[in-house]
Design a protein around this motif. Structure first.
Motif, PDB file in Angstrom:
ATOM      1  N   LYS A  33      27.427 -14.524   3.145  1.00 59.55           N
ATOM      2  CA  LYS A  33      26.218 -13.718   2.963  1.00 59.55           C
ATOM      3  C   LYS A  33      26.547 -12.428   2.211  1.00 59.55           C
ATOM      4  N   PHE A  34      27.663 -11.799   2.556  1.00 57.84           N
ATOM      5  CA  PHE A  34      28.053 -10.579   1.861  1.00 57.84           C
ATOM      6  C   PHE A  34      28.363 -10.868   0.401  1.00 57.84           C
ATOM      7  N   LEU A  35      29.071 -11.958   0.134  1.00 52.41           N
ATOM      8  CA  LEU A  35      29.386 -12.308  -1.249  1.00 52.41           C
ATOM      9  C   LEU A  35      28.125 -12.613  -2.046  1.00 52.41           C
ATOM     10  N   ALA A  36      27.150 -13.276  -1.431  1.00 51.75           N
ATOM     11  CA  ALA A  36      25.878 -13.549  -2.113  1.00 51.75           C
ATOM     12  C   ALA A  36      25.156 -12.237  -2.412  1.00 51.75           C
ATOM     13  N   PHE A  37      25.173 -11.328  -1.445  1.00 53.43           N
ATOM     14  CA  PHE A  37      24.592 -10.004  -1.650  1.00 53.43           C
ATOM     15  C   PHE A  37      25.289  -9.311  -2.823  1.00 53.43           C
ATOM     16  N   SER A  38      26.614  -9.363  -2.846  1.00 52.64           N
ATOM     17  CA  SER A  38      27.395  -8.697  -3.875  1.00 52.64           C
ATOM     18  C   SER A  38      27.100  -9.276  -5.255  1.00 52.64           C
ATOM     19  N   GLU A  39      27.007 -10.591  -5.341  1.00 49.46           N
ATOM     20  CA  GLU A  39      26.689 -11.238  -6.622  1.00 49.46           C
ATOM     21  C   GLU A  39      25.319 -10.803  -7.125  1.00 49.46           C
ATOM     22  N   GLU A  40      24.344 -10.745  -6.230  1.00 49.54           N
ATOM     23  CA  GLU A  40      22.990 -10.332  -6.617  1.00 49.54           C
ATOM     24  C   GLU A  40      22.965  -8.864  -7.044  1.00 49.54           C
ATOM     25  N   ALA A  41      23.682  -8.013  -6.321  1.00 51.23           N
ATOM     26  CA  ALA A  41      23.734  -6.593  -6.681  1.00 51.23           C
ATOM     27  C   ALA A  41      24.372  -6.409  -8.056  1.00 51.23           C
ATOM     28  N   ALA A  42      25.432  -7.160  -8.339  1.00 57.44           N
ATOM     29  CA  ALA A  42      26.082  -7.071  -9.649  1.00 57.44           C
ATOM     30  C   ALA A  42      25.123  -7.536 -10.744  1.00 57.44           C
ATOM     31  N   THR A  43      24.417  -8.624 -10.498  1.00 59.27           N
ATOM     32  CA  THR A  43      23.454  -9.142 -11.474  1.00 59.27           C
ATOM     33  C   THR A  43      22.379  -8.103 -11.766  1.00 59.27           C
ATOM     34  N   ALA A  45      22.688  -5.010 -11.637  1.00 61.07           N
ATOM     35  CA  ALA A  45      23.309  -3.911 -12.391  1.00 61.07           C
ATOM     36  C   ALA A  45      23.719  -4.360 -13.794  1.00 61.07           C
ATOM     37  N   GLY A  46      23.395  -5.609 -14.153  1.00 64.39           N
ATOM     38  CA  GLY A  46      23.711  -6.110 -15.485  1.00 64.39           C
ATOM     39  C   GLY A  46      25.137  -6.590 -15.652  1.00 64.39           C
ATOM     40  N   LEU A  47      25.779  -6.926 -14.542  1.00 64.49           N
ATOM     41  CA  LEU A  47      27.176  -7.384 -14.570  1.00 64.49           C
ATOM     42  C   LEU A  47      27.296  -8.741 -13.894  1.00 64.49           C
ATOM     43  N   THR A  48      28.367  -9.445 -14.220  1.00 64.56           N
ATOM     44  CA  THR A  48      28.717 -10.622 -13.432  1.00 64.56           C
ATOM     45  C   THR A  48      29.502 -10.136 -12.216  1.00 64.56           C
ATOM     46  N   SER A  49      29.622 -11.004 -11.246  1.00 64.82           N
ATOM     47  CA  SER A  49      30.404 -10.664 -10.060  1.00 64.82           C
ATOM     48  C   SER A  49      31.852 -10.363 -10.445  1.00 64.82           C
ATOM     49  N   GLN A  50      32.401 -11.136 -11.374  1.00 63.79           N
ATOM     50  CA  GLN A  50      33.786 -10.932 -11.797  1.00 63.79           C
ATOM     51  C   GLN A  50      33.950  -9.597 -12.535  1.00 63.79           C
TER      52      GLN A  50
END
Length: 150
Positions: A33-43, A45-50
């Motif tokens: 759930k945290f990783l999914a949250f992090s991926e969405e937050a990065a998206t 912000a205009g970034l990929t998770s990586q």
């Protein structure tokens, strides 16, 4: 005649001795759930998770002085050439810059630009808020995984 089958694990209160699958499953779920949250937050912000992970690694591990592409690859668990491509994309987006290492002119270090710092700061703030929100849940799960005191 000796039984060639291994002994079944002993059960205590519905759990295999020493293993709490429910707590492990809940911990894994909380991480996902945290990783999914992090991926969405990065998206958002205009970034990929990586890319977000790279910015965080450059800032956190480099402590402002920057890091080599090799260290970035190691910390992100990616191949060197993949890290080079990632840095190329970040550099084209004006989020990082390459600069010669002051101690070893053969090495190049990667540092954040002002825009990279700004994006990372925004993402880090929302991630810390999320970690504070889920922290008690994670602590409860981890507490159930502690070995019983005799």
């Amino acid at each position: 005649m000796a039984d060639s089958q291994p002994a079944a694990p002993r059960r205590k209160g519905g759990k295999e001795e020493g293993l709490d699958y429910a707590a492990l499953a809940e911990f894994r779920y909380a991480i996902r759930k945290f990783l999914a949250f992090s991926e969405e937050a990065a998206t958002q912000a205009g970034l990929t998770s990586q890319q977000h992970q790279a910015l965080l690694t450059i800032k956190g591990v480099g402590a402002g002085a920057g890091i080599s592409v090799g260290v970035l690859a190691q910390r992100l668990l990616i191949r060197q050439h993949t890290a080079v491509e990632l840095v190329d994309r970040l550099e084209r987006s004006d989020l990082v810059r390459r600069m010669p290492d002051a101690q070893d002119k053969r090495r190049v270090l990667v540092t954040l630009t002002g825009e990279g710092e700004k994006r990372l700061k925004q993402l880090s703030a929302v991630h810390l808020d999320e970690l504070r929100a889920i922290g008690p849940t994670l602590a409860d799960i981890l507490a159930t995984l502690q070995p019983a005191q005799s």
